[in-house]
Design an enzyme around this catalytic site. Structure first.
Site, PDB file in Angstrom:
ATOM      1  N   GLU A  20     -27.228 -13.311  24.034  1.00 25.84           N
ATOM      2  CA  GLU A  20     -26.039 -12.229  23.658  1.00 25.84           C
ATOM      3  C   GLU A  20     -26.729 -11.204  24.616  1.00 25.84           C
ATOM      4  O   GLU A  20     -27.807 -11.101  25.081  1.00 25.84           O
ATOM      5  CB  GLU A  20     -26.387 -11.909  22.171  1.00 25.84           C
ATOM      6  N   PHE A  59     -23.064 -15.769  23.113  1.00 26.85           N
ATOM      7  CA  PHE A  59     -22.279 -14.290  22.396  1.00 26.85           C
ATOM      8  C   PHE A  59     -22.761 -14.495  20.922  1.00 26.85           C
ATOM      9  O   PHE A  59     -21.839 -14.288  20.228  1.00 26.85           O
ATOM     10  CB  PHE A  59     -21.047 -14.447  22.745  1.00 26.85           C
ATOM     11  N   CYS A 104      -2.093  -0.261   9.363  1.00 24.77           N
ATOM     12  CA  CYS A 104      -1.642  -1.680   9.177  1.00 24.77           C
ATOM     13  C   CYS A 104      -0.314  -1.557  10.027  1.00 24.77           C
ATOM     14  O   CYS A 104       0.464  -0.617   9.758  1.00 24.77           O
ATOM     15  CB  CYS A 104      -1.408  -1.987   8.003  1.00 24.77           C
ATOM     16  N   CYS A 117       0.873   5.894   7.275  1.00 20.87           N
ATOM     17  CA  CYS A 117      -0.648   5.400   8.166  1.00 20.87           C
ATOM     18  C   CYS A 117      -0.430   4.584   8.989  1.00 20.87           C
ATOM     19  O   CYS A 117       0.370   3.555   8.991  1.00 20.87           O
ATOM     20  CB  CYS A 117      -1.645   4.925   7.054  1.00 20.87           C
ATOM     21  N   CYS A 147      -6.193   3.168   0.051  1.00 20.82           N
ATOM     22  CA  CYS A 147      -6.194   1.987   1.089  1.00 20.82           C
ATOM     23  C   CYS A 147      -6.581   0.581   0.423  1.00 20.82           C
ATOM     24  O   CYS A 147      -7.463   0.472   0.011  1.00 20.82           O
ATOM     25  CB  CYS A 147      -7.174   2.217   2.327  1.00 20.82           C
ATOM     26  N   ASP A 153     -18.777 -17.513  20.895  1.00 20.82           N
ATOM     27  CA  ASP A 153     -17.864 -16.601  20.466  1.00 20.82           C
ATOM     28  C   ASP A 153     -17.630 -15.281  21.278  1.00 20.82           C
ATOM     29  O   ASP A 153     -18.367 -14.190  20.920  1.00 20.82           O
ATOM     30  CB  ASP A 153     -18.428 -16.341  19.174  1.00 20.82           C
ATOM     31  N   GLN A 203     -18.252  -9.623  11.777  1.00 19.34           N
ATOM     32  CA  GLN A 203     -16.978 -10.295  11.604  1.00 19.34           C
ATOM     33  C   GLN A 203     -16.293  -9.272  10.482  1.00 19.34           C
ATOM     34  O   GLN A 203     -17.278  -8.742   9.647  1.00 19.34           O
ATOM     35  CB  GLN A 203     -17.150 -11.708  10.988  1.00 19.34           C
ATOM     36  N   CYS A 226       0.777  -1.224   0.067  1.00 19.92           N
ATOM     37  CA  CYS A 226       0.036  -0.061   0.099  1.00 19.92           C
ATOM     38  C   CYS A 226       0.771   1.237  -0.101  1.00 19.92           C
ATOM     39  O   CYS A 226       1.791   1.339   0.874  1.00 19.92           O
ATOM     40  CB  CYS A 226      -0.947   0.031   1.211  1.00 19.92           C
ATOM     41  N   CYS A 249     -11.140 -14.059  19.333  1.00 17.54           N
ATOM     42  CA  CYS A 249     -10.156 -13.299  18.688  1.00 17.54           C
ATOM     43  C   CYS A 249      -9.072 -12.951  19.748  1.00 17.54           C
ATOM     44  O   CYS A 249      -8.595 -11.955  19.448  1.00 17.54           O
ATOM     45  CB  CYS A 249     -11.233 -11.841  18.495  1.00 17.54           C
TER      46      CYS A 249
END
Ligand SMILES: C[S@@+](CC[C@H](N)C(=O)[O-])C[C@H]1O[C@@H](n2cnc3c(N)ncnc32)[C@H](O)[C@@H]1O
Length: 406
Positions: free
Chosen positions: A288, A268, A67, A64, A141, A336, A241, A58, A362
């Site tokens: 949830e 969740f 990332c 930036c 981007c 999750d 997601q 990129c 995650c």
């Protein structure tokens, strides 16, 4: 000037030399030279590059902060992320190698959180420079869906209309079936004049929905998401997601884990990312903490023919996890949780006797902690997939299948 050799890549993506000295945008094995300030070498010159160093794809990468790993080959990132999962598990005595890593392609992130400010000439919008209060414009981007990158002029228009010269606007832009779904915070209070300007911006840029704090929601088309056969309109800014490809990979693994189960509990559950597709083959009970997300899931289910029953409950699963009696009768569980993991709920699942569990996470550290509880209760880890929907970043997502030993 000091010369150091990078020993490893830290969890935030910096190279780390003995000391420790943190050296941004470097890789293990590289010899680098520069001034050391405190525990960092902020501006290294690469003396000996790693074979895994690549030219950042990129053009915004140097400035930036969006990332952290554009200078690293995909091969190395995959190896590094697999290693993070393996190490987290090993810390709890679990010797398991993930079976694969599935990396989302560039330009597929379905959401971006842009910052925007007014300037003398108009406005600027983009991502923050790393560790600085400076906005970097990112029209090309390579991370986000092209429709999101193309929306920067819209974000600037919002800043011109709705913020003072001192304030900074936060603008979350999400792709949806109806077009862009835009949620703004940090702006001026809505008065009739601003309301007219916002309506004109929504019209000009053909937005599906524009929400301004909790004050205003302009819906021109429903900002729906497709979950299996169902279409759901999530509340503004609700969890989704990160990429459609990542979501598909997670769903495929979750579906594999639950197998032929006919009564599934989805813990969740969000707006139904897993519950609604799973309802094509099984009855699902979705739980949830966010009531608006549960309502969105329920509304999506009600207007979709051919699905099995989907019941739902709004519940804080940290404070009031479903207990063994609540979990009775289910033959599969999907869980999750957010980054903190699901300590309280996992303790109950471990006692439940539910034969199979699909665990999405995650955060490898909390996943490993929770996996250990399941393993100690008699579950085995059948497989783990790393689903890298956070390309060029240090985040790691995974999904694992557990079976209760007979
Ligand atoms: C990682 S997201 C997963 C959502 C969903 N499974 C999906 O794939 O879209 C975690 C979800 O947990 C919910 N959550 C966070 N804390 C919670 C709590 N204490 N009790 C119940 N749900 C919670 C969030 O609202 C969010 O929807």
């Amino acid at each position: 000037m000091t010369i150091v050799t990078i020993e490893r890549l830290g969890h935030h993506g910096d190279g780390i030399a003995a000391g420790p000295i943190y050296v941004p945008r470097t890789l293990p094995g590289e010899v680098v030279e520069g001034e050391i300030t405190g525990d960092a070498m902020p501006l290294p010159r690469i003396v000996t590059p790693s074979p895994d160093r690549v030219k950042a794809p990129c053009r915004h990468a140097a400035s930036c902060g969006g990332c952290q790993l554009q200078h690293v080959s995909d091969r190395f990132v995959a190896y590094w992320k697999l290693g993070i999962v393996t190490h987290a598990l090993a810390a709890h005595g679990l010797e398991v190698q993930p079976r694969r890593i599935l990396t989302s392609p560039p330009s597929t992130r379905r959401r971006a959180g842009f910052s925007a400010r007014r300037t003398k000439k108009g406005a600027m919008a983009g991502f923050h420079k790393r560790g600085a209060d400076v906005i970097v414009e990112v029209p090309d981007c390579l991370l986000v869906d092209p429709a999101i990158a193309a929306a920067l002029p819209m974000v600037e228009a919002l800043a011109i209309a709705g913020t003072s010269r001192k304030a900074e606007l936060s603008v979350m832009v999400t792709t949806s079936l109806g077009g862009l779904d835009v949620a703004v915070s940090g702006g001026k209070e809505v008065d009739p004049q601003l309301q007219m300007q916002l309506a004109a911006i929504a019209e000009k840029f053909d937005l599906a929905r524009l929400t301004w704090e909790a004050d205003l929601a302009l819906t021109r088309r429903m900002p729906e998401q497709q979950f299996g056969l169902a279409r759901v309109t999530p509340p503004a800014g609700a969890f989704l997601q990160a990429t459609p490809e990542g979501e598909a990979a997670l769903l495929s693994a979750v579906t594999e884990a639950v197998g032929s189960a006919s009564r599934i509990v989805d813990l969740f559950a969000g707006c139904g990312t897993f519950a609604l597709p799973l309802a094509q083959a099984a009855a699902v009970h979705a739980v949830e903490g966010d009531a608006a997300m549960m309502q969105a899931l329920d509304a999506g289910w009600r207007k979709t023919p051919l699905l099995h029953a989907v019941t739902h409950a709004t519940r804080d699963l940290f404070r009031a996890p479903l207990d063994v009696s609540d979990l009775k009768g289910f033959d599969a569980a999907v869980i999750d949780p957010p980054r903190a993991g699901a300590q309280a709920q996992i303790a109950e699942l471990a006692k439940s006797g539910i034969p199979v569990i699909a665990h999405v996470s995650c955060n490898p550290v909390t996943f490993a902690r929770d996996a250990k509880v399941l393993v100690d209760a008699g579950y085995r880890i059948d497989w783990i997939d790393v689903v890298d929907q956070f390309r060029w970043s240090t985040h790691v997502e995974l999904v694992a299948g557990f079976t209760l030993n007979a």
